[in-house]
Design a protein around this motif. Sequence first.
Motif, PDB file in Angstrom:
ATOM      1  N   GLU A   1       0.832  -1.204   0.000  1.00 37.91           N
ATOM      2  CA  GLU A   1       0.000   0.000   0.000  1.00 37.91           C
ATOM      3  C   GLU A   1       0.865   1.253   0.000  1.00 37.91           C
ATOM      4  OE1 GLU A   1      -3.268   2.324   2.791  1.00 37.91           O
ATOM      5  OE2 GLU A   1      -3.116   0.145   2.968  1.00 37.91           O
ATOM      6  N   ILE A   2       1.999   1.203   0.693  1.00 40.48           N
ATOM      7  CA  ILE A   2       2.932   2.333   0.638  1.00 40.48           C
ATOM      8  C   ILE A   2       3.389   2.554  -0.800  1.00 40.48           C
ATOM      9  CG2 ILE A   2       5.136   3.253   1.459  1.00 40.48           C
ATOM     10  CD1 ILE A   2       4.835   1.519   3.955  1.00 40.48           C
ATOM     11  N   LEU A   3       3.725   1.462  -1.486  1.00 43.65           N
ATOM     12  CA  LEU A   3       4.202   1.556  -2.867  1.00 43.65           C
ATOM     13  C   LEU A   3       3.129   2.103  -3.802  1.00 43.65           C
ATOM     14  CD1 LEU A   3       6.219   0.922  -5.184  1.00 43.65           C
ATOM     15  CD2 LEU A   3       5.254  -1.396  -5.225  1.00 43.65           C
TER      16      LEU A   3
ATOM     17  N   LEU B   1      -1.556  20.675  -1.595  1.00 42.03           N
ATOM     18  CA  LEU B   1      -1.720  20.160  -0.237  1.00 42.03           C
ATOM     19  C   LEU B   1      -1.173  18.751  -0.077  1.00 42.03           C
ATOM     20  CD1 LEU B   1      -5.395  21.273   0.559  1.00 42.03           C
ATOM     21  CD2 LEU B   1      -3.303  22.581   0.764  1.00 42.03           C
ATOM     22  N   LYS B   2      -0.916  18.073  -1.187  1.00 38.95           N
ATOM     23  CA  LYS B   2      -0.530  16.660  -1.143  1.00 38.95           C
ATOM     24  C   LYS B   2       0.701  16.377  -0.284  1.00 38.95           C
ATOM     25  CE  LYS B   2      -3.769  15.035  -3.925  1.00 38.95           C
ATOM     26  NZ  LYS B   2      -4.737  13.989  -3.538  1.00 38.95           N
ATOM     27  N   PRO B   3       1.781  17.206  -0.329  1.00 36.00           N
ATOM     28  CA  PRO B   3       2.968  16.869   0.467  1.00 36.00           C
ATOM     29  C   PRO B   3       2.692  16.771   1.973  1.00 36.00           C
ATOM     30  CG  PRO B   3       3.551  18.448  -1.228  1.00 36.00           C
ATOM     31  CD  PRO B   3       2.056  18.327  -1.252  1.00 36.00           C
ATOM     32  N   ILE B   4       1.873  17.680   2.513  1.00 34.70           N
ATOM     33  CA  ILE B   4       1.567  17.606   3.947  1.00 34.70           C
ATOM     34  C   ILE B   4       0.606  16.457   4.221  1.00 34.70           C
ATOM     35  CG2 ILE B   4       0.683  18.868   5.935  1.00 34.70           C
ATOM     36  CD1 ILE B   4       1.471  21.443   4.624  1.00 34.70           C
ATOM     37  N   GLN B   5      -0.373  16.271   3.351  1.00 31.62           N
ATOM     38  CA  GLN B   5      -1.317  15.165   3.533  1.00 31.62           C
ATOM     39  C   GLN B   5      -0.613  13.818   3.473  1.00 31.62           C
ATOM     40  OE1 GLN B   5      -4.122  15.949   0.407  1.00 31.62           O
ATOM     41  NE2 GLN B   5      -5.273  17.469   1.583  1.00 31.62           N
ATOM     42  N   ARG B   6       0.461  13.751   2.684  1.00 34.04           N
ATOM     43  CA  ARG B   6       1.179  12.486   2.550  1.00 34.04           C
ATOM     44  C   ARG B   6       1.782  12.039   3.876  1.00 34.04           C
ATOM     45  NH1 ARG B   6       0.784   7.772   0.584  1.00 34.04           N
ATOM     46  NH2 ARG B   6       2.704   6.781  -0.153  1.00 34.04           N
ATOM     47  N   LEU B   7       2.165  12.991   4.720  1.00 32.39           N
ATOM     48  CA  LEU B   7       2.690  12.642   6.043  1.00 32.39           C
ATOM     49  C   LEU B   7       1.635  11.896   6.863  1.00 32.39           C
ATOM     50  CD1 LEU B   7       4.516  15.968   6.999  1.00 32.39           C
ATOM     51  CD2 LEU B   7       5.520  13.887   6.039  1.00 32.39           C
ATOM     52  N   VAL B   8       0.391  12.324   6.736  1.00 27.11           N
ATOM     53  CA  VAL B   8      -0.710  11.653   7.438  1.00 27.11           C
ATOM     54  C   VAL B   8      -0.837  10.213   6.952  1.00 27.11           C
ATOM     55  CG1 VAL B   8      -3.181  11.709   7.929  1.00 27.11           C
ATOM     56  CG2 VAL B   8      -1.906  13.848   7.736  1.00 27.11           C
ATOM     57  N   HIS B   9      -0.688  10.007   5.631  1.00 21.75           N
ATOM     58  CA  HIS B   9      -0.793   8.654   5.077  1.00 21.75           C
ATOM     59  C   HIS B   9       0.322   7.765   5.617  1.00 21.75           C
ATOM     60  CE1 HIS B   9      -2.702  10.836   1.395  1.00 21.75           C
ATOM     61  NE2 HIS B   9      -3.522  10.777   2.417  1.00 21.75           N
ATOM     62  N   TYR B  10       1.569   8.279   5.632  1.00 21.55           N
ATOM     63  CA  TYR B  10       2.680   7.486   6.170  1.00 21.55           C
ATOM     64  C   TYR B  10       2.395   7.083   7.622  1.00 21.55           C
ATOM     65  CZ  TYR B  10       5.489   9.120   2.166  1.00 21.55           C
ATOM     66  OH  TYR B  10       5.978   9.393   0.926  1.00 21.55           O
TER      67      TYR B  10
ATOM     68  N   LEU C   1      -0.504   6.746   9.204  1.00 20.18           N
ATOM     69  CA  LEU C   1      -1.573   5.755   9.351  1.00 20.18           C
ATOM     70  C   LEU C   1      -1.116   4.368   8.892  1.00 20.18           C
ATOM     71  CD1 LEU C   1      -4.551   7.922   8.041  1.00 20.18           C
ATOM     72  CD2 LEU C   1      -4.113   7.248  10.402  1.00 20.18           C
ATOM     73  N   ILE C   2      -0.347   4.304   7.800  1.00 16.65           N
ATOM     74  CA  ILE C   2       0.112   3.001   7.304  1.00 16.65           C
ATOM     75  C   ILE C   2       1.106   2.376   8.277  1.00 16.65           C
ATOM     76  CG2 ILE C   2       1.338   1.828   5.428  1.00 16.65           C
ATOM     77  CD1 ILE C   2       0.233   3.936   3.514  1.00 16.65           C
ATOM     78  N   LEU C   3       2.023   3.187   8.805  1.00 16.15           N
ATOM     79  CA  LEU C   3       2.994   2.668   9.774  1.00 16.15           C
ATOM     80  C   LEU C   3       2.304   2.208  11.058  1.00 16.15           C
ATOM     81  CD1 LEU C   3       5.931   5.186   9.261  1.00 16.15           C
ATOM     82  CD2 LEU C   3       6.032   2.697   8.910  1.00 16.15           C
TER      83      LEU C   3
END
Length: 927
Positions: free
Chosen positions: A431-433, A568-577, A579-581
């Motif tokens: 999912e990270i990939l 906004l994607k770069p900051i939102q991406r931190l949230v995704h990392y 949650l996945i971790l």
Amino acid sequence: MGEIEGTYRILQTPGSRLGAQFNAGISTLEPGQSLNPKGHGKGLQVRVQGLDDSQEFYDLEVSAYGQALLSEVFRRLNLIESDYFGLEFQNMHMNWVRPRNTLFRLSVKFFPPDPGQLQEEFTRYLFALQVKRDLSEGMLPCSENTTALLISHLVQSEIGDYDDMADREFLKLNKLLPQQEQVQEKIMEFHRRHIGQTPAESDFQVLEIARKLEMYGVRFHPASDREGTKINLAVAHMGLQVFQGNIKINTFNWSKIRKLSFKRKRFLVKLHPEVHGPHQDTLEFLMASRDQCKIFWKNCVEHHTFFRLFDQPKPKSKAFLFSRGSSFRYRYPVRPFLLCLCSLLRIFLSLLHSFAGLPSESPQLSPSGLDSPLCLSPSFQMSTLSLPGQAPSPLQSPVLSEVGSARLEDEDEEGKRKRYPTDKAYFIAKEILTTERTYLKDLEVITVWFRSAVIKENAMPEGLMTLLFSNIDPIYEFHRGFLKEIDQRLALWEGRSNGHVKGDCQRIGDVMLKNMCALKEFTSYLQKHDEVLTELEKATKRLKKLETVYKEFELQKVCYLPLNTFLLKPIQRLVHYKLILERLCRHYIPQHPDRNDCLEALKVVAEMARQLQSSLLRLENFQKLTELQRDLIGIENLIASGREFIREGCLFKLTKKGLQQRMFFLFSDMLLYTSKGVTATNQFKVHGQLPLRGMIESENEWSVPHCFTIYSAQRTIVVAASSKVEMGKWIEDLNAAIDMAKKSQEKSGVLLDSGQCDRSDMSLEQESEDETHSSHTSLEKQTHHRANTTMHVCWHRNTSVSMSDHSLAVENQLSGYLLRKFKNSNGWQKLWVVFTNFCLFFYKTHQDDYPLASLPLLGYTVSTPGETDSIHKEFVFKLQFKSHVYYFRAESEYTFSRWMEVIKSAANAPGRMSLLVPKDTLEISGN
């Protein structure tokens, strides 16, 4: 080709013999000579110039086909990815060609949109040499800086690291540009920066820069339009291009083209009918001769075949007595699919099918046809949804034809599952990939596509250019490297290379820890995104040219979301990392060797997300206000200090004609209601504004189902929701917002002027649907707006979305391959699916830049199939809105549960609560 009268032909296509007569022409043979002079036997010696300008001779039979020469050239070069190349020769005045006296040149024929897809280093080297040739011949015009940068990388590849004397000597002996002396110092200055760069890295940089240029791979074919204006036609991976001079004035994607044909000197392009299209159904261009017209037509056929076709079309039945059209038959080249197993392994796939023309019924030119991995996908294709009293909407469902699409047989799928890992940790890592692939494509919307648009029109001030791209370019470059590392690790995990025998590949924590620590260095860049968004918005208001480019870019297919959403994607991406971790750490047992690295990576990214959380909330609110500002007519300065967006959605307002559909927007200081225009524009016109200060709490006091009253200081309105749940959301949010407005000591933001659409003194009986028609003139002046934002989906689905729903949607973004099946179809289609902004976007592969279609999910229900569905497969979920039903199959239990989870977050379910409910009380559920 510049001042040369004649054409260059590519001999990649078999079917014409070397030395064969090309239609009618003037012989270039000397008196008494013949095509096969005595004393020379049956042998023929042909001269071929390589991309490095070296020349070699090839011995062939006189009767040999052009393909024989081409194959021998590829064999001698040991060229594996040969499908991109061909042989060209100069044909003066359309005369006969005598191979003995002709110089053939090896050239790149098919230019992919991303040369990074080339697998072989040698192939990339040849592409770089093609760029070098184009620069020297003046066929790749670009700015002085870009030219100098390209040449500097070529110099680094040729002679290595910078040396003043060596550089000057090399540039003196090698003519790389028509006016090389003018930029020589810049070339040397750039070359000084490339110390330590290997030749392979230099070649890659050349291709990365060149692919972003408008004239990359463009080969002109002179023509004129119906008015006699001189133009140039070209064909590329995405379709047909029209130039005036060196300026591209139009592009017709393959998805728009129904048929290509020629009649004598006229080249004809038949387009699919468009409801609001600016073009006639058939475009006509006049070329110098029938032969040149036919050459260009062949070129178009070959490009369409190479970049677009997947399945072989059925041959036409042969005419019994007479045949019409050209006798040209194109044998399909080996398709350039990724050589994913090993660069030394060659996939030989010979598609030997012939076809004539591009018939209108051919599925390969249908807008619903599916693109190849190398093609920039076509525009959104939507079917219609009819609501009572409404015009058809383009927001119902994607039209993806099953004709010509890839199907995965059940046996193959089962075998694939057995080969790949089944550990849940693997699918979490995957999912990270998959989401990283989508994230990188989203960054390219800004770094590649938007940059190209503003540079082309010179629309953005230099200061803003620096602020925008100096902040996002380093982030983009970092994530390119990060994606490669994740991809390599997953390849080892899956056992696609022999690295798994070391026993240390089934983990992802070390890769995440290393890159999350590296990502900390970009915190300062992320903190500037607030300033970037603000300055960009100010500039678009101040500069008309930038505003025009901005709006036009948002309508391009690559910009599948509102443009500032991508910032906004770069900051939102931190949230995704984060949650996945968290999911990965919960899955691992305490003794797992990967757990400690995952925990450390989680600490790092959680701290970054915490630092940027308040900034993200501000940016999301700002982004939503700017989006609404562009879509609403009749209100200025919507982006006011302290104003927060709370909810948008469809309600029915009571007028003298009864309940009329209106779009309502609730902010922290006011309530707006609007109606949709009746013209081609997708904007909404403001009809009324009610300030929250002084408003009385709303309540349901009517016998009409789901009806409630809103009491403001100036007037009272009666509205009805589509359901009890929708009514509850509106009343809850309204009452909470009114209560907050009472407690606030700050004054409301700028409201509507009396000259605008403030109708607060209007009685209930005065407003009617006729007001919609009064806005006809002002709407006509507006440009066409995108029709798949949440505002338009809410309008057609008769539902609403709150800011908390948007925040939840940010957390629930997902990408990956799914198998899809329609309700009444048999086969399953494999598609790359991206879920974001309450919408599924469908691609043929993850490499495509454009979605094939989109499916907004507001109003849909998600469930598992029942017995009546007759779906006897595992990991299948069902999407349904009224009579529209889709089935999707995931590859594992984990991915199935993830898709169910994120889709439920967007479905029209009671679990979608309001912004003002504490987040820890939210539950994701669905019907």
